[in-house]
Scaffold this active site. Structure first.
Site, PDB file in Angstrom:
ATOM      1  N   ARG A   1      -6.049  -6.619   5.847  1.00  0.00           N
ATOM      2  CA  ARG A   1      -6.860  -6.210   6.679  1.00  0.00           C
ATOM      3  C   ARG A   1      -6.036  -6.620   8.014  1.00  0.00           C
ATOM      4  O   ARG A   1      -5.600  -7.806   8.059  1.00  0.00           O
ATOM      5  CB  ARG A   1      -8.181  -6.627   6.907  1.00  0.00           C
ATOM      6  CG  ARG A   1      -9.117  -5.714   6.053  1.00  0.00           C
ATOM      7  CD  ARG A   1      -9.171  -4.454   6.667  1.00  0.00           C
ATOM      8  NE  ARG A   1     -10.186  -3.588   5.924  1.00  0.00           N
ATOM      9  CZ  ARG A   1      -9.963  -2.856   4.795  1.00  0.00           C
ATOM     10  NH1 ARG A   1      -8.762  -2.772   4.499  1.00  0.00           N
ATOM     11  NH2 ARG A   1     -11.180  -2.079   4.023  1.00  0.00           N
TER      12      ARG A   1
ATOM     13  N   HIS B   1      -0.557   1.809   6.962  1.00  0.00           N
ATOM     14  CA  HIS B   1      -1.613   1.712   6.145  1.00  0.00           C
ATOM     15  C   HIS B   1      -1.236   2.579   4.975  1.00  0.00           C
ATOM     16  O   HIS B   1      -2.660   3.301   4.641  1.00  0.00           O
ATOM     17  CB  HIS B   1      -3.101   1.973   6.792  1.00  0.00           C
ATOM     18  CG  HIS B   1      -4.213   1.017   6.199  1.00  0.00           C
ATOM     19  ND1 HIS B   1      -5.350   0.659   6.821  1.00  0.00           N
ATOM     20  CD2 HIS B   1      -4.512   1.018   4.924  1.00  0.00           C
ATOM     21  CE1 HIS B   1      -6.093   0.240   6.144  1.00  0.00           C
ATOM     22  NE2 HIS B   1      -5.810   0.261   4.871  1.00  0.00           N
TER      23      HIS B   1
ATOM     24  N   GLU C   1      -6.610   0.685  14.299  1.00  0.00           N
ATOM     25  CA  GLU C   1      -5.884   1.788  13.464  1.00  0.00           C
ATOM     26  C   GLU C   1      -6.442   2.987  13.993  1.00  0.00           C
ATOM     27  O   GLU C   1      -7.655   3.025  13.984  1.00  0.00           O
ATOM     28  CB  GLU C   1      -5.745   1.624  12.051  1.00  0.00           C
ATOM     29  CG  GLU C   1      -5.106   0.176  11.695  1.00  0.00           C
ATOM     30  CD  GLU C   1      -5.174  -0.151  10.268  1.00  0.00           C
ATOM     31  OE1 GLU C   1      -4.795  -0.833   9.623  1.00  0.00           O
ATOM     32  OE2 GLU C   1      -6.010   0.552   9.502  1.00  0.00           O
TER      33      GLU C   1
END
Length: 319
Positions: free
Chosen positions: A238, A286, A267
């Site tokens: 994370r 990601h 994000e």
């Protein structure tokens, strides 16, 4: 049974949801505005089952949808859901554990290999014509690093971290790890150490802990100061685990040799994120979880979770 999918774009685009459609009256959305509670409430409506990936479902939503009985999170982390509120309102919450273990471990090592081997950089300069213009058979734009004998420190030692450790061991690296609870390990090459010992000993640090109040900004100015000069940091967990301003400063001051991260605190990434202009910072959007095979496995487990809930025998429940 009414089923609503709030943000399925990354599975809707190329996967078949027929097995879920067979379980009830389905409404699927590619995206839902994460900061628009009214839209979230309107889309959930009177549905009993909601599937979410990153769309937050907080108490302000849960308390206003009395028909809601089940929230299925499309991933391993469940920080998007107010677990206490769900429990209070007798809403079952499930996640999808272990679907991405191999893919994320593979990706963590890919990030490390990119930092140490600089494949992307050298591919680009060759295609830009530099190799064709020099007198020597070889050249390199940045120093290359051999992994054999280096110490990799895993912060968190769950399934993904253990898989990364096995790959690192195959590269003849030394493996140490810190876990907030002691771990019984059978591999004699993996050594448990304290958090400070890991910071002080590791040449490479790989992050593998969930986002909790205790882990937010775990990597900060103070913890970075305890690291070796020239450390490499890998993050496939994370983005909030790292104080991004402190990390950017450490990169620019050469305290940290490189950060390779697949995640950032906000994000999509904020254009003002200090990591974007920091030296030797590798950022990807990601995607460690995103191979086709991995997402197919994810969808299979989502379906199994809903089937089990409907049958009155929920699996992978977190509350």
């Amino acid at each position: 049974m009414k089923i609503v999918l709030l943000d399925g774009y990354h599975l809707n685009r190329d996967l078949n949801w027929d097995a879920v459609r067979a379980l009830g009256e389905c409404t699927f959305y590619d995206r839902t505005q994460p900061d628009d509670n009214q839209q979230i409430l309107a889309r959930i409506g009177d549905a009993e089952i909601v599937i979410t990936h990153k769309t937050p479902i907080q108490d302000s939503v849960i308390s206003q949808v009395p028909n809601l009985k089940y929230i299925g999170v499309m991933g391993t982390g469940y920080d998007a859901v107010d677990i206490a509120s769900a429990k209070q309102h007798q809403v079952t919450v499930t996640t999808v554990p272990n679907y991405s273990t191999d893919a994320v471990a593979q990706y963590a090592i890919s990030l490390l290999l990119e930092v140490t081997g600089q494949v992307g950089l050298h591919n680009q300069v060759v295609h830009d014509g530099k190799w064709a213009t020099i007198a020597d058979f070889t050249f390199w734009e940045k120093p290359l690093i051999e992994l054999k004998g280096k110490t990799i420190g895993m912060i968190g030692y769950g399934r993904i971290a253990q898989q990364v450790a096995k790959i690192a061991h195959a590269f003849a690296m030394n493996v140490i790890f810190y876990n907030h609870r002691p771990k019984n390990v059978t591999d004699d090459w993996a050594h448990q150490v304290s958090f400070d010992e890991l910071l002080q000993q590791a040449d490479i640090i790989s992050l593998h802990v969930p986002q909790t109040p205790e882990t937010i900004n775990l990597i900060n100015q103070a913890s970075i100061a305890k690291m070796k000069d020239g450390v490499i940091v890998i993050n496939t967990a994370r983005g909030t685990l790292i104080d991004e301003s402190a990390m950017a400063a450490a990169l620019n001051e050469d305290k940290v040799l490189a950060l390779a991260t697949d995640v950032v605190a906000t994000e999509p990434i904020d254009p003002q994120n200090p990591l974007l202009t920091a030296k030797n910072c590798f950022i990807t959007p990601h995607i460690a979880w995103a191979p086709l095979e991995t997402r197919e496995r994810l969808l299979d487990i989502i379906t199994e979770n809903i089937q089990a809930f409907i049958a009155g025998k929920p699996i992978n429940q977190v509350n």
